[in-house]
Design an enzyme around this catalytic site. Structure first.
Site, PDB file in Angstrom:
ATOM      1  N   GLU A   1     -35.119 -17.990  22.624  1.00 52.68           N
ATOM      2  CA  GLU A   1     -33.758 -18.225  23.142  1.00 52.68           C
ATOM      3  C   GLU A   1     -33.637 -19.378  24.147  1.00 52.68           C
ATOM      4  O   GLU A   1     -33.043 -19.221  25.204  1.00 52.68           O
ATOM      5  CB  GLU A   1     -33.223 -16.935  23.760  1.00 52.68           C
TER       6      GLU A   1
ATOM      7  N   GLU B   1     -35.015 -10.016  13.974  1.00 46.84           N
ATOM      8  CA  GLU B   1     -34.462  -8.901  14.760  1.00 46.84           C
ATOM      9  C   GLU B   1     -33.221  -8.344  14.066  1.00 46.84           C
ATOM     10  O   GLU B   1     -32.176  -8.134  14.679  1.00 46.84           O
ATOM     11  CB  GLU B   1     -34.110  -9.361  16.181  1.00 46.84           C
TER      12      GLU B   1
HETATM   13  C1  XIL Z   1     -34.105  -6.025  23.735  1.00 43.19           C
HETATM   14  C2  XIL Z   1     -34.737  -4.644  23.562  1.00 43.19           C
HETATM   15  O1  XIL Z   1     -34.412  -4.143  22.301  1.00 43.19           O
HETATM   16  C3  XIL Z   1     -34.229  -3.716  24.657  1.00 43.19           C
HETATM   17  O2  XIL Z   1     -34.931  -2.478  24.603  1.00 43.19           O
HETATM   18  C4  XIL Z   1     -34.433  -4.341  26.021  1.00 43.19           C
HETATM   19  O3  XIL Z   1     -33.823  -3.515  26.992  1.00 43.19           O
HETATM   20  C5  XIL Z   1     -33.812  -5.724  26.087  1.00 43.19           C
HETATM   21  O4  XIL Z   1     -34.343  -6.532  25.026  1.00 43.19           O
HETATM   22  N1  XIL Z   1     -33.242 -10.639  21.695  1.00 43.19           N
HETATM   23  C6  XIL Z   1     -34.604 -10.466  21.812  1.00 43.19           C
HETATM   24  C7  XIL Z   1     -35.153  -9.109  22.069  1.00 43.19           C
HETATM   25  O5  XIL Z   1     -35.358 -11.428  21.584  1.00 43.19           O
HETATM   26  O6  XIL Z   1     -36.331  -9.162  22.816  1.00 43.19           O
HETATM   27  C8  XIL Z   1     -34.143  -8.212  22.740  1.00 43.19           C
HETATM   28  O7  XIL Z   1     -34.701  -6.902  22.807  1.00 43.19           O
HETATM   29  C9  XIL Z   1     -32.841  -8.229  21.985  1.00 43.19           C
HETATM   30  C10 XIL Z   1     -32.250  -9.623  21.949  1.00 43.19           C
END
Ligand code: XIL
Length: 385
Positions: free
Chosen positions: A165, A278
Site C-alpha cells: 500500500e 486479499e
Molecule cells: C487487516 C486484518 O485483516 C485485520 O485483522 C487487522 O486488524 C487489520 O489488517 N490490507 C492489508 C491487510 O494488506 O493486511 C489488512 O488486514 C486488510 C487491508
C-alpha cells in the site's frame, strides 16, 4: 444441491479420485467425509489454473472443523497479522516468532505453501523504526528487519508482499500520471527509493522467494495509472520484483470486472505476474482496503450485521463467478487467488458476510458459483448468468 452442481461435483470427484489413484495426496479422500460435504476442494478444482489461498493466523484458536476446511480447500496460506512489522517486531531487538513459526510448521507438515505478509507497510508498524534515526540508521533498521525475517523462513516461505500500500488514495487531484506515493513514514525517512531498497534486501535474504508489490484499488482509475508508473520505475531501477498483488476487497455494489481484466493484462505487459491477494466481496458494503468498518450495513469484526437475503447471496455468487472467470482467463499470469479470511466469522469485514463459507463454516452459494465458473464457463463472463 442442484442437479447441475451435483453432476459437476460428481465429475470433479471422479477426476480427483483418479488423480489420487495415480499417487496424489490423500487429502482429497479426507474431503469426502468432512465439512466440505464430499465436495472436492477449490484447490483441486483450480489446480491447473492457480493456487487458491486463505488468510489467517492459524492454527492457534482454530477449531478442527476450520482447520479441516483449510486443508481441503487451500494450498497456500497468508498470515493475516502475525508477520506484520508491529506484531512480529514490536521493538528493536524484540521478535515474536511463536505464532509465525507455528503457522509455517503447520503448513509445511501439510504441504501447504505460505505467502509472507508483509515486510514494509505504513500501518501496523511501530514507531521505533523511525525514531531518532537519520537516513542511514533507518535504512539499517529496514535491512535488519527484512534480512532477519526473510532469512528465518528462507526456503519455507515461497513469496512475500515486500511493500504494501505505498500508493496514496484520492488520486483525482493528479494532473499528470505520477506515482502518487502515500506520505508514509517510510517516504519521509528514506524517500521513494525505500521500495527499491526493500526489494533488494528481500532478494538478498532469499534469492528464490517470489517478491510482490501489494495494494488495493490499483486495478482502476488514477491509482491504476500510478501503479504502472511506480512499477516501471522499480523495474528500471533493478528492483527484483516478480509480481503485483491486487488485494481484491470488492463489494456486490462494485465489482470492476472490465478494469480487472485490463489491469492484469497491463501488469503482464510489464513482465510481471499477478496474484489476487486479499479477495472478499462484501454484501452491499464498500470496496477498498481502508481500515474501519466503512459504510453499508455494518462492517468490522463484531459479528452479526444484517443477515444476507437469498438475493444478496445470489448477487455475491454472481460476482464471485464473474471474478473467477476473469482470473481463469488470465491463468498464465495469475499465480494465486487468496481469500482474506476463512469464513464470514473469520473476516475483517464479518458483518458484511464477504466470504465463501458462512459463520458456521457452511458453503455459501458463492462457493458453488466459483466451482461452476471453472467447470462450465459462462461464454460471456462480462454478464451474470
Ligand atoms: C487487516 C486484518 O485483516 C485485520 O485483522 C487487522 O486488524 C487489520 O489488517 N490490507 C492489508 C491487510 O494488506 O493486511 C489488512 O488486514 C486488510 C487491508
Amino acid at each position: 444441491m442442484s442437479g447441475r452442481i451435483a453432476t459437476v461435483f460428481g465429475c470433479v470427484a471422479l477426476a480427483c479420485l483418479s488423480w489420487t489413484a495415480r499417487g496424489g495426496p490423500d487429502d482429497v479422500k479426507k474431503g469426502e467425509k468432512s465439512g466440505n460435504g464430499g465436495v472436492p476442494g477449490l484447490k483441486d478444482v483450480y489446480k491447473d489454473s492457480f493456487r487458491i489461498g486463505t488468510a489467517g493466523d492459524l492454527p492457534r484458536g482454530y477449531s478442527d472443523e476450520e482447520l479441516g476446511l483449510v486443508e481441503e480447500n487451500f494450498n497456500v496460506v497468508t498470515p493475516e497479522n502475525c508477520m506484520k512489522p508491529g506484531p512480529i517486531h514490536p521493538e528493536e531487538g524484540t521478535w515474536r516468532f511463536e505464532r509465525p513459526d507455528a503457522l509455517v510448521q503447520w503448513c509445511l507438515d501439510r504441504q501447504i505453501a505460505v505467502h509472507g505478509h508483509t515486510l514494509v507497510w505504513h500501518a501496523q508498524t511501530n514507531d521505533w523504526f523511525f525514531r531518532d534515526g537519520d537516513k542511514a540508521e533507518v535504512t539499517r533498521r529496514l535491512k535488519e528487519h527484512i534480512s532477519t525475517l526473510v532469512g528465518r523462513y528462507k526456503g519455507k516461505i515461497r513469496g512475500w508482499d515486500v511493500v504494501n500500500e505505498a500508493i496514496g488514495d484520492g488520486g483525482n487531484a493528479q494532473t499528470s500520471e505520477t506515482e502518487h506515493l502515500r506520505n508514509s513514514p517510510w517516504v519521509r525517512a528514506l524517500g521513494p527509493e525505500f521500495l527499491t531498497l526493500a526489494f533488494k534486501f528481500a532478494h538478498e535474504a532469499d534469492p528464490d522467494a517470489r517478491l510482490y508489490y501489494n495494494d488495493y484499488n490499483i486495478e482502476a482509475g488514477p491509482k491504476h495509472a500510478s501503479s504502472l508508473v511506480l512499477l516501471k520505475r522499480l523495474i528500471k531501477d533493478g528492483a527484483p520484483i516478480h509480481g503485483v498483488g491486487i488485494q481484491g476487497h470488492w463489494s456486490t455494489n462494485n465489482v470492476p470486472i472490465e478494469a480487472i481484466d485490463r489491469a492484469i493484462a497491463d501488469y503482464a505487459a510489464l513482465g510481471l505476474k499477478v496474484s489476487i491477494t486479499e479477495l472478499d466481496v462484501t454484501i452491499r458494503g464498500t470496496s477498498g482496503g481502508q481500515f474501519g468498518p466503512g459504510p453499508g450495513p455494518g462492517g468490522g469484526r463484531a459479528g452479526g450485521g444484517t443477515p444476507p437475503s437469498e438475493q444478496d447471496l445470489k448477487a455475491q455468487a454472481d460476482a464471485y463467478a464473474r471474478l473467477f472467470a476473469v482470473f481463469n482467463k488470465h491463468k498464465d499470469v495469475v499465480e494465486r487467488v487468496t481469500f482474506w479470511g476463512l469464513s464470514d466469522r473469520r473476516s475483517w469485514r464479518s458483518r458484511q458476510h464477504p466470504l465463501i463459507f458462512d459463520a458456521n463454516n457452511r458453503r455459501k452459494p458463492a462457493y458453488d458459483a466459483i466451482v461452476e465458473a471453472k467447470l462450465h464457463p459462462n461464454p460471456d463472463p462480462s454478464t451474470p448468468r
